[in-house]
Design a protein around this motif. Structure first.
Motif, short mmCIF file in Angstrom:
data_model
loop_
_atom_site.label_atom_id
_atom_site.label_comp_id
_atom_site.label_asym_id
_atom_site.label_seq_id
_atom_site.Cartn_x
_atom_site.Cartn_y
_atom_site.Cartn_z
N PRO A 24 35.70 37.11 43.15
CA PRO A 24 35.14 38.25 43.88
C PRO A 24 35.13 38.10 45.40
CG PRO A 24 33.82 37.79 41.94
CD PRO A 24 34.82 36.68 42.04
N GLU A 25 34.84 36.90 45.90
CA GLU A 25 34.79 36.71 47.35
C GLU A 25 36.15 36.99 48.00
OE1 GLU A 25 31.99 33.60 45.48
OE2 GLU A 25 33.87 34.63 45.01
N ALA A 28 37.05 40.71 47.89
CA ALA A 28 36.40 41.48 48.95
C ALA A 28 37.20 41.41 50.24
CB ALA A 28 34.97 40.97 49.17
N ALA A 50 30.51 43.12 37.67
CA ALA A 50 29.68 43.72 38.72
C ALA A 50 29.95 43.10 40.08
CB ALA A 50 28.20 43.58 38.36
N ASP A 51 30.31 41.83 40.10
CA ASP A 51 30.59 41.17 41.38
C ASP A 51 31.87 41.71 42.00
OD1 ASP A 51 28.36 39.71 40.85
OD2 ASP A 51 29.36 37.78 40.59
N TYR A 52 32.84 42.07 41.16
CA TYR A 52 34.07 42.67 41.69
C TYR A 52 33.80 44.10 42.18
CZ TYR A 52 36.71 38.76 39.73
OH TYR A 52 37.20 37.52 39.45
N ALA A 53 32.99 44.82 41.44
CA ALA A 53 32.64 46.17 41.88
C ALA A 53 31.93 46.13 43.24
CB ALA A 53 31.77 46.85 40.83
N ALA A 54 31.04 45.15 43.39
CA ALA A 54 30.33 45.00 44.67
C ALA A 54 31.28 44.63 45.80
CB ALA A 54 29.23 43.95 44.53
N ALA A 55 32.41 44.01 45.44
CA ALA A 55 33.41 43.63 46.44
C ALA A 55 34.32 44.79 46.83
CB ALA A 55 34.26 42.47 45.90
N GLY A 56 34.13 45.92 46.17
CA GLY A 56 34.92 47.10 46.50
C GLY A 56 36.07 47.37 45.56
N THR A 59 37.12 49.42 38.64
CA THR A 59 37.01 48.74 37.35
C THR A 59 37.69 49.56 36.26
OG1 THR A 59 34.85 49.71 36.87
CG2 THR A 59 34.88 47.59 38.05
#
Length: 360
Positions: A24-25, A28, A50-56, A59
């Motif tokens: 995910p990091e 992003a 969810a961490d990938y979604a938070a990275a933009g 999904t």
């Protein structure tokens, strides 16, 4: 149309695959650079969706890559499922299809049937021929660690993913009482360095062999060790390090082989003493029994047992090259050399299949 790529990271079909080629990091960072990323849901990946979604990232459901837009690069790690029969996208993953492995022609035929292409992660190299992203260090580390734990009677099955602190604690537990004579073949490479580090963590001082020692192999010296970790990856056939006759050598002390490379079924296999890899469920197989036993560990996705550490290291190396991809619908002229070399290799490998199709 944007010239930035669209990456579609698929769910892994292999049930024991916990890693991700892009964490995910790093996702992003790519999103901020304008790369479009879609990540499939996966109930086994070590990193939550969810961490990938938070990275933009966008999904998608698991397995939906078959219906991905035609301009998407499908990104993964291990083998594709058996279907569909025709592959239309450009796929980025470890295909193991260029050294005569079982099923290689059938796989490449799926690409030619659908007009897709393979950009094999194993063959992403710089101008000096060195791989730009690899799991080798962690493969060697875990391959050696499993061998030590097996010799000490601490290896339990089925294997389960863990984290490095827990694994290192197991390795250090009986270090003072272990006089194992260990050999690492290919000790100067990524995998070899990882294997040596794990053995040292376990209190052992391994013998280190590399090109100079294997060019004129001292077979009696090899057989005089208790444990051998093979980390040699070759792209052309070479004389084998072990043969069935060696396993029946009366003077053999060697009792455990951990084959990190796992080139089984390939003409480049340097350990042609077995024909099938071992698994998380059954990690050890006896090659010889009786008074002089010899066991084998040959697991072909070792880094997935340390999925977080291995994925982060690999992703950090791969992500800058993913950023240099162009839109899959754009012409390939002017491609980054790393990707251009991978595409040319695919085209060379599939040329005979395309010629055979035209003849028919």
């Amino acid at each position: 149309m944007s010239d930035r790529p669209h990456l579609w990271m698929r769910h892994e079909a292999r049930p024991t695959e916990r890693r991700a080629p892009l964490v995910p990091e790093d996702a992003a960072t790519l999103v901020r650079q304008g790369v479009r990323i879609t990540v499939e849901d996966s109930d086994q990946r070590a990193f939550p969706l969810a961490d990938y979604a938070a990275a933009g990232c966008a999904t998608a459901p698991a397995g939906s890559w078959t219906g991905a837009p035609g301009d998407a690069y499908v990104l993964g790690l291990k083998e594709l499922p058996d279907g569909p029969a025709a592959l239309h996208h450009r796929h980025i993953y470890f295909a193991h299809a260029y050294k005569g492995q079982a099923g290689a022609d059938a796989l490449l035929g799926r690409f030619t049937a659908g007009g897709g292409a393979l950009l094999d992660l194993e063959y992403l190299t710089d101008d000096d021929g060195r791989r730009v992203a690899a799991f080798g260090y962690w493969a060697g580390y875990i391959g050696a660690a499993l061998a030590v734990l097996h010799r000490r009677g601490r290896l339990t099955a089925p294997l389960v993913p863990t984290a490095r602190p827990a694994l290192d604690a197991l390795l250090a537990a009986d270090a003072a009482d272990d006089d194992t004579r260990a050999l690492v073949v290919g000790a100067l490479g990524r995998s070899g360095r990882g294997a040596c580090d794990a053995l040292e963590r376990a209190g052992l001082d391994p013998t280190r062999w590399d090109v100079a020692e294997t060019r004129d192999l001292d077979r009696p010296a090899l057989l005089a060790h208790d444990l051998m970790v093979n980390t040699v990856l070759t792209v052309r056939p070479v004389p084998p390090f072990l043969t069935p006759a060696d396993l029946d050598e009366p003077a053999r002390r060697l009792s455990l082989v951990s084959d990190v490379t796992c080139d089984v079924t390939s003409e480049c296999n340097v350990l042609p003493v077995y024909d099938e890899t071992t698994t998380w469920a059954d990690p050890v197989r006896a090659l010889r029994g009786g008074p002089a036993p010899l066991d084998l560990i040959a697991i072909d996705n070792l880094p997935s047992l340390l999925p977080v550490e291995a994925s982060r290291a690999f992703s950090a190396e791969l992500a800058p090259h993913l950023a240099r991809l162009t839109d899959a619908a754009a012409p390939v002229e002017g491609w980054d050399p790393v990707w251009a070399r991978a595409l040319r290799l695919f085209e060379t490998a599939t040329a005979p299949l395309e010629e055979a199709t035209r003849v028919r």
